[in-house]
Scaffold this motif. Sequence first.
Motif, PDB file in Angstrom:
ATOM      1  N   THR A 272       0.830  -1.211   0.000  1.00  0.00           N
ATOM      2  CA  THR A 272       0.000   0.000   0.000  1.00  0.00           C
ATOM      3  C   THR A 272       0.858   1.252   0.000  1.00  0.00           C
ATOM      4  O   THR A 272       0.579   2.223  -0.716  1.00  0.00           O
ATOM      5  CB  THR A 272      -0.926  -0.001   1.224  1.00  0.00           C
ATOM      6  N   ALA A 273       1.920   1.227   0.823  1.00  0.00           N
ATOM      7  CA  ALA A 273       2.810   2.389   0.886  1.00  0.00           C
ATOM      8  C   ALA A 273       3.495   2.634  -0.455  1.00  0.00           C
ATOM      9  O   ALA A 273       3.627   3.786  -0.906  1.00  0.00           O
ATOM     10  CB  ALA A 273       3.851   2.187   1.984  1.00  0.00           C
ATOM     11  N   MET A 274       3.922   1.533  -1.105  1.00  0.00           N
ATOM     12  CA  MET A 274       4.573   1.687  -2.404  1.00  0.00           C
ATOM     13  C   MET A 274       3.596   2.239  -3.437  1.00  0.00           C
ATOM     14  O   MET A 274       3.952   3.111  -4.237  1.00  0.00           O
ATOM     15  CB  MET A 274       5.133   0.337  -2.862  1.00  0.00           C
ATOM     16  N   LEU A 275       2.351   1.728  -3.397  1.00  0.00           N
ATOM     17  CA  LEU A 275       1.354   2.228  -4.331  1.00  0.00           C
ATOM     18  C   LEU A 275       1.076   3.708  -4.081  1.00  0.00           C
ATOM     19  O   LEU A 275       0.978   4.507  -5.026  1.00  0.00           O
ATOM     20  CB  LEU A 275       0.066   1.418  -4.190  1.00  0.00           C
ATOM     21  N   ALA A 276       0.963   4.067  -2.782  1.00  0.00           N
ATOM     22  CA  ALA A 276       0.730   5.476  -2.450  1.00  0.00           C
ATOM     23  C   ALA A 276       1.895   6.338  -2.905  1.00  0.00           C
ATOM     24  O   ALA A 276       1.710   7.454  -3.402  1.00  0.00           O
ATOM     25  CB  ALA A 276       0.512   5.625  -0.944  1.00  0.00           C
ATOM     26  N   ALA A 277       3.131   5.807  -2.730  1.00  0.00           N
ATOM     27  CA  ALA A 277       4.302   6.572  -3.155  1.00  0.00           C
ATOM     28  C   ALA A 277       4.307   6.777  -4.669  1.00  0.00           C
ATOM     29  O   ALA A 277       4.624   7.864  -5.166  1.00  0.00           O
ATOM     30  CB  ALA A 277       5.574   5.851  -2.707  1.00  0.00           C
ATOM     31  N   ILE A 278       3.945   5.704  -5.416  1.00  0.00           N
ATOM     32  CA  ILE A 278       3.904   5.813  -6.877  1.00  0.00           C
ATOM     33  C   ILE A 278       2.858   6.835  -7.309  1.00  0.00           C
ATOM     34  O   ILE A 278       3.112   7.681  -8.179  1.00  0.00           O
ATOM     35  CB  ILE A 278       3.616   4.433  -7.500  1.00  0.00           C
ATOM     36  N   LEU A 279       1.663   6.757  -6.674  1.00  0.00           N
ATOM     37  CA  LEU A 279       0.611   7.711  -7.018  1.00  0.00           C
ATOM     38  C   LEU A 279       1.021   9.132  -6.659  1.00  0.00           C
ATOM     39  O   LEU A 279       0.776  10.075  -7.426  1.00  0.00           O
ATOM     40  CB  LEU A 279      -0.681   7.346  -6.290  1.00  0.00           C
ATOM     41  N   THR A 280       1.686   9.282  -5.485  1.00  0.00           N
ATOM     42  CA  THR A 280       2.128  10.615  -5.069  1.00  0.00           C
ATOM     43  C   THR A 280       3.168  11.172  -6.028  1.00  0.00           C
ATOM     44  O   THR A 280       3.114  12.340  -6.434  1.00  0.00           O
ATOM     45  CB  THR A 280       2.700  10.557  -3.642  1.00  0.00           C
ATOM     46  N   LEU A 281       4.141  10.307  -6.388  1.00  0.00           N
ATOM     47  CA  LEU A 281       5.175  10.758  -7.327  1.00  0.00           C
ATOM     48  C   LEU A 281       4.564  11.132  -8.670  1.00  0.00           C
ATOM     49  O   LEU A 281       4.965  12.120  -9.298  1.00  0.00           O
ATOM     50  CB  LEU A 281       6.226   9.661  -7.496  1.00  0.00           C
ATOM     51  N   GLY A 282       3.577  10.315  -9.085  1.00  0.00           N
ATOM     52  CA  GLY A 282       2.924  10.648 -10.344  1.00  0.00           C
ATOM     53  C   GLY A 282       2.190  11.970 -10.279  1.00  0.00           C
ATOM     54  O   GLY A 282       2.266  12.789 -11.206  1.00  0.00           O
ATOM     55  N   PHE A 286       3.204  15.429 -12.530  1.00  0.00           N
ATOM     56  CA  PHE A 286       2.329  16.246 -13.373  1.00  0.00           C
ATOM     57  C   PHE A 286       2.128  17.635 -12.777  1.00  0.00           C
ATOM     58  O   PHE A 286       2.023  18.625 -13.507  1.00  0.00           O
ATOM     59  CB  PHE A 286       0.977  15.545 -13.552  1.00  0.00           C
ATOM     60  N   HIS A 287       2.086  17.704 -11.427  1.00  0.00           N
ATOM     61  CA  HIS A 287       1.929  19.014 -10.778  1.00  0.00           C
ATOM     62  C   HIS A 287       3.116  19.920 -11.096  1.00  0.00           C
ATOM     63  O   HIS A 287       2.931  21.102 -11.437  1.00  0.00           O
ATOM     64  CB  HIS A 287       1.797  18.821  -9.266  1.00  0.00           C
ATOM     65  N   TYR A 288       4.324  19.359 -10.988  1.00  0.00           N
ATOM     66  CA  TYR A 288       5.505  20.188 -11.244  1.00  0.00           C
ATOM     67  C   TYR A 288       5.639  20.545 -12.723  1.00  0.00           C
ATOM     68  O   TYR A 288       6.184  21.601 -13.063  1.00  0.00           O
ATOM     69  CB  TYR A 288       6.764  19.475 -10.750  1.00  0.00           C
ATOM     70  N   ARG A 289       5.146  19.662 -13.571  1.00  0.00           N
ATOM     71  CA  ARG A 289       5.162  20.016 -14.989  1.00  0.00           C
ATOM     72  C   ARG A 289       4.270  21.233 -15.234  1.00  0.00           C
ATOM     73  O   ARG A 289       4.662  22.178 -15.933  1.00  0.00           O
ATOM     74  CB  ARG A 289       4.667  18.831 -15.834  1.00  0.00           C
TER      75      ARG A 289
END
Length: 673
Positions: A272-282, A286-289
């Motif tokens: 779950t943490a890895m999935l949350a990290a992937i979603l957060t990074l994603g 896009f936010h920083y772009r």
Amino acid sequence: MGNELQALYRLMIRHLFALILLGAGSLVATGAGADPIRMTYEEFHPYSFTDAEGQPQGVSIDLMRHIASVAGREVQFHANQNPAGMLSELRSGAADVTSLLALTPKRLTAGLGTRELGAFELRAFVRRDGPITTLGDLTGTTVGVVKGSFAITGARLVPFSKVVEFDTTDDLILPLLTGEIDAVVSSQNSFLRRLRMAHVEDSIVSLLPSLVISPYGFVVAPDQESLRTALNAAIDSSVTANLLATVEKKWFGRSRTLWDNKLVRWGLLLSTAMLAAILTLGYWFFHYRQQSAQLLRDRAGDQLLIRALDEVAAAIVIYDTELKAVHWNHGFELIFPSVVPALKKGATMRQMIVQSYVDGTIENDLSDIQIVDMVDQFVEDLRRGKSELRIVRTRDGRVFQARDVKLGSRHYASLRVDITQLQQQQDIITEQAVSLEAANEELRTFSSIAAHDLKAPLFSLLNLIDFMAEDMQEAGITLPQDIQVNWQEIESLSQRMMRLVQDLLVYATTQSECHQSEVIQPSHRLREVLDLVGPREGFDVTIAADMPDLRVNPIAFDMVMRNLIANALQHHDQERGYVVLEATTSGDAVTISVRDDGPGIPEQHWDEIFAPFHRLSTSTEGSGLGLAFIKKTVESWGGTVQVKAAEPRGAVFEVSFPRSTTAETALQQVVAV
């Protein structure tokens, strides 16, 4: 359909019979004095046991309490070590009933069994990592059981086994884990519950199929047939499948699930943490772009702004959180070329400002120590978010409006705008104001001297007129009528001339005297002013109570209000009338109004009545300086005075005063000009 009806009839007859038995048992119990039921129970967790507070608990205890309550009986509990001990007490008459026991033929020879309430499922339990995996592997092994329990029957089914008896179920767990015994035969639900409470459920497994499945119930003393009848009646009428399921759920709990495994939980949490990290990074990608694209657009806009600042001779420097310069515009390089090399070397805002003062770029007369202290205080205020507008002058005569501000949480900015031309115009205005004040002061001095010089001979003239009148009266001289009229006219004109000189003196010295202001309560002070005025007979003067406090020169306040009240009374055209004084608050000002019901003032005269020596009527006495004095005095403390029509008739004079917190500052500014 016939079979279903027959089954329904049988069920109804059974319940009716149970109710009859229950009633009969209750009558018997009542007739016998309803002695409490003595129940002996074994330490067989969770079927029956004694808790930490010494109270009996478990499946057997809860069921007996419920059944006895339905039968109208109380229960007394006392603990025993094992089933053998319970049956011994039953035979000796020390107990009336046991806790739940397997209803085997041998036990039923020692007592009377009640209705079946469930079944014990005997299973063999072994170590998970041990060599025994099937029932066949138990042949010739050492098997542990609870002394006197139904489990002995199941253990004897294992070929060539050695049965070892223990006092309680808990005593079986450690020998099994250490290998002292090879297996344990016990009730499945009870032993699993003890394993869960000991947190060793994962280390021990049960073997299938079950060794024995035997119904269980309560065992009643052989001479207590009436008690068994009452208990059975209560069981038939109140013990349902839902009740049994609720009690078993309470005491047996639930079996371990996949989620109870720590490795599984940690694995799911990690996933779950890895999935949350992937979603957060994603998301942040896009936010920083989007943010980067916005920054590019903002940068283009900033460049336009900086170019515009260059065109208006403005200098700007941007600093980071350490107050190091990260950007400056071309205008800064043109205006402050001596500071640019230091900025390129990474100078901070503090170093840049200190250098500009020390090398004389900014005109000042401070010592080096004073400069450093001033700049340190300035930087400290800036970090706290405090920003002040300053005017600085360079040694070549230029004047700049300087301001340093905090931009968000990571940047600061210094802005310098060339206002040399504006400052030069301001200096000219200031010089003209000083000259004008000097001229006004000379005029006030002349007016004051002239008024004083005129006052002395007029005072002498009035005294001379009084003396002559007294002498003629003593001498018995009577003047002709026409001469008396002329004499009174001379006296009236002389007194009028004296009032004119006195008013002129007050008017001339309005701004030359010291303006000491203080907080006053208008309502109270206006009553004192009214006493000095002396209201006309037939007139009502009303003063509103609780007017807001004012900070004003009290003497000037008294003179202004005395003139207004006196004018309202003096110029009234009726024998009776009223004057009302009220106060209102609006923003930073308090307005006191003086309203009368007199003849009023035509609108075309509203402005000219405040001019010196202007009078609307010659029928009343006055110098024409009263309203001029009022206007000059009110404006000196930063207020205003105006007149308007009252309804249905009369006039309203409104005098505004700055609020008490700002009045003194406004007055000082007016005096300084």
